[in-house]
Design a protein around this motif. Structure first.
Motif, PDB file in Angstrom:
ATOM      1  N   VAL A   1      28.549  -0.645  -1.403  1.00 50.96           N
ATOM      2  CA  VAL A   1      28.938  -0.841  -2.656  1.00 50.96           C
ATOM      3  C   VAL A   1      27.793  -1.306  -3.729  1.00 50.96           C
ATOM      4  CG1 VAL A   1      30.641  -1.915  -4.145  1.00 50.96           C
ATOM      5  CG2 VAL A   1      31.421  -1.064  -1.868  1.00 50.96           C
ATOM      6  N   VAL A   2      27.165  -2.323  -3.317  1.00 50.20           N
ATOM      7  CA  VAL A   2      26.150  -2.830  -4.199  1.00 50.20           C
ATOM      8  C   VAL A   2      25.297  -1.742  -4.478  1.00 50.20           C
ATOM      9  CG1 VAL A   2      24.415  -4.359  -4.069  1.00 50.20           C
ATOM     10  CG2 VAL A   2      26.290  -5.273  -3.472  1.00 50.20           C
ATOM     11  N   GLN A   3      24.753  -1.001  -3.425  1.00 47.24           N
ATOM     12  CA  GLN A   3      23.718  -0.107  -3.843  1.00 47.24           C
ATOM     13  C   GLN A   3      24.181   1.196  -4.589  1.00 47.24           C
ATOM     14  OE1 GLN A   3      20.640  -0.618  -3.429  1.00 47.24           O
ATOM     15  NE2 GLN A   3      21.240  -2.698  -2.058  1.00 47.24           N
ATOM     16  N   MET A   4      25.453   1.422  -4.681  1.00 42.84           N
ATOM     17  CA  MET A   4      26.062   2.408  -5.325  1.00 42.84           C
ATOM     18  C   MET A   4      26.073   2.052  -6.830  1.00 42.84           C
ATOM     19  SD  MET A   4      26.500   5.069  -3.276  1.00 42.84           S
ATOM     20  CE  MET A   4      25.411   4.657  -2.346  1.00 42.84           C
ATOM     21  N   PHE A   5      26.336   0.841  -7.259  1.00 41.82           N
ATOM     22  CA  PHE A   5      26.529   0.651  -8.531  1.00 41.82           C
ATOM     23  C   PHE A   5      25.110   0.018  -9.152  1.00 41.82           C
ATOM     24  CE2 PHE A   5      30.881   0.194  -7.217  1.00 41.82           C
ATOM     25  CZ  PHE A   5      31.334   1.002  -8.326  1.00 41.82           C
ATOM     26  N   GLN A   6      23.892   0.026  -8.376  1.00 36.88           N
ATOM     27  CA  GLN A   6      22.699  -0.175  -9.061  1.00 36.88           C
ATOM     28  C   GLN A   6      22.248   1.163  -9.556  1.00 36.88           C
ATOM     29  OE1 GLN A   6      20.080  -2.294  -6.658  1.00 36.88           O
ATOM     30  NE2 GLN A   6      21.317  -4.069  -6.164  1.00 36.88           N
ATOM     31  N   VAL A   7      21.478   1.130 -10.903  1.00 39.91           N
ATOM     32  CA  VAL A   7      20.860   2.049 -11.236  1.00 39.91           C
ATOM     33  C   VAL A   7      19.482   2.452 -10.801  1.00 39.91           C
ATOM     34  CG1 VAL A   7      20.304   3.295 -13.549  1.00 39.91           C
ATOM     35  CG2 VAL A   7      22.210   1.619 -13.474  1.00 39.91           C
ATOM     36  N   ARG A   8      19.672   2.741  -9.678  1.00 36.38           N
ATOM     37  CA  ARG A   8      18.339   2.917  -8.722  1.00 36.38           C
ATOM     38  C   ARG A   8      18.594   4.120  -7.872  1.00 36.38           C
ATOM     39  NH1 ARG A   8      16.616  -3.001  -6.452  1.00 36.38           N
ATOM     40  NH2 ARG A   8      14.801  -1.709  -5.986  1.00 36.38           N
ATOM     41  N   PHE A   9      17.677   4.360  -6.948  1.00 34.17           N
ATOM     42  CA  PHE A   9      17.707   5.634  -5.924  1.00 34.17           C
ATOM     43  C   PHE A   9      18.387   5.342  -4.696  1.00 34.17           C
ATOM     44  CE2 PHE A   9      13.567   3.222  -5.533  1.00 34.17           C
ATOM     45  CZ  PHE A   9      13.615   3.210  -4.316  1.00 34.17           C
ATOM     46  N   TYR A  10      18.948   4.181  -4.534  1.00 34.00           N
ATOM     47  CA  TYR A  10      19.397   4.038  -3.162  1.00 34.00           C
ATOM     48  C   TYR A  10      20.628   5.022  -2.998  1.00 34.00           C
ATOM     49  CZ  TYR A  10      16.293   0.050  -2.728  1.00 34.00           C
ATOM     50  OH  TYR A  10      15.288  -0.622  -2.803  1.00 34.00           O
ATOM     51  N   GLY A  11      21.582   5.223  -3.977  1.00 31.23           N
ATOM     52  CA  GLY A  11      22.699   5.792  -3.739  1.00 31.23           C
ATOM     53  C   GLY A  11      22.315   7.466  -3.538  1.00 31.23           C
TER      54      GLY A  11
END
Length: 173
Positions: A29-39
């Motif tokens: 959940v944390v990674q999905m809401f960061q504006v980065r490439f992890y999602g």
């Protein structure tokens, strides 16, 4: 992709629970809401696993091989964790295959990823000076490891699994 992979092995209900456990995991959940490439990286990795499992079941489908090569390049090129991920997925695939031809076909996506990374070598060489720059990330402590372990085994996935287990028990009665 997680649902699709689970669905190859279990019925719809259990596959949906498996996908939900991953979807509500605090780290995801944390990674999905960061504006980065992890999602993107997590999604591409999940799809690579799905297509790899399907290719074991349907080895004659060339489209699966082409899609796996493209995803392996994207996964490995998106983050250095992706390089590790492609290596682990390929290693598992190689262990599941029997025969030299099947193992060769299983190793092609890894070769595509390595080739793509090789083509990026000039860029990586130019960026090597960044390896010696201190980062904002503090060294890992035992307390930090405990916090991460609690997050990984955290309450949301465990509550969902417990609720599912209770629901299944109630249905049997």
């Amino acid at each position: 992709a997680v649902y699709g992979t689970c669905r190859l092995f279990v019925e719809r209900e259990r596959a949906a629970i498996g996908a939900l456990v991953v979807a509500i995991h605090p780290a995801v959940v944390v990674q999905m809401f960061q504006v980065r490439f992890y999602g993107f990286w997590l999604g591409a990795t999940a799809w690579l696993v799905y297509l790899t499992v399907r290719s074991v079941r349907e080895p004659e489908r060339r489209q699966l091989l082409y899609a796996r090569c493209a995803l392996a390049v994207l996964v490995a090129g998106s983050h250095w964790f992706g390089v590790i991920g492609v290596g682990l997925i390929t290693a598992g695939d190689l262990m599941a295959r029997r025969g030299a031809r099947q193992r060769l076909m299983a190793s092609i996506p890894l070769a595509a990823a390595v080739l793509a990374l090789g083509l990026c070598a000039p860029l990586l060489r130019a960026q090597r000076t960044g390896l010696w720059v201190p980062t904002w990330i503090e060294p890992l402590t035992l307390g930090d490891a405990a916090i991460q372990a609690r997050a990984i085994l955290g309450p949301a996935p465990m509550l969902l699994l417990a609720a599912y287990g209770l629901w299944r028990l109630a249905r049997r009665m």
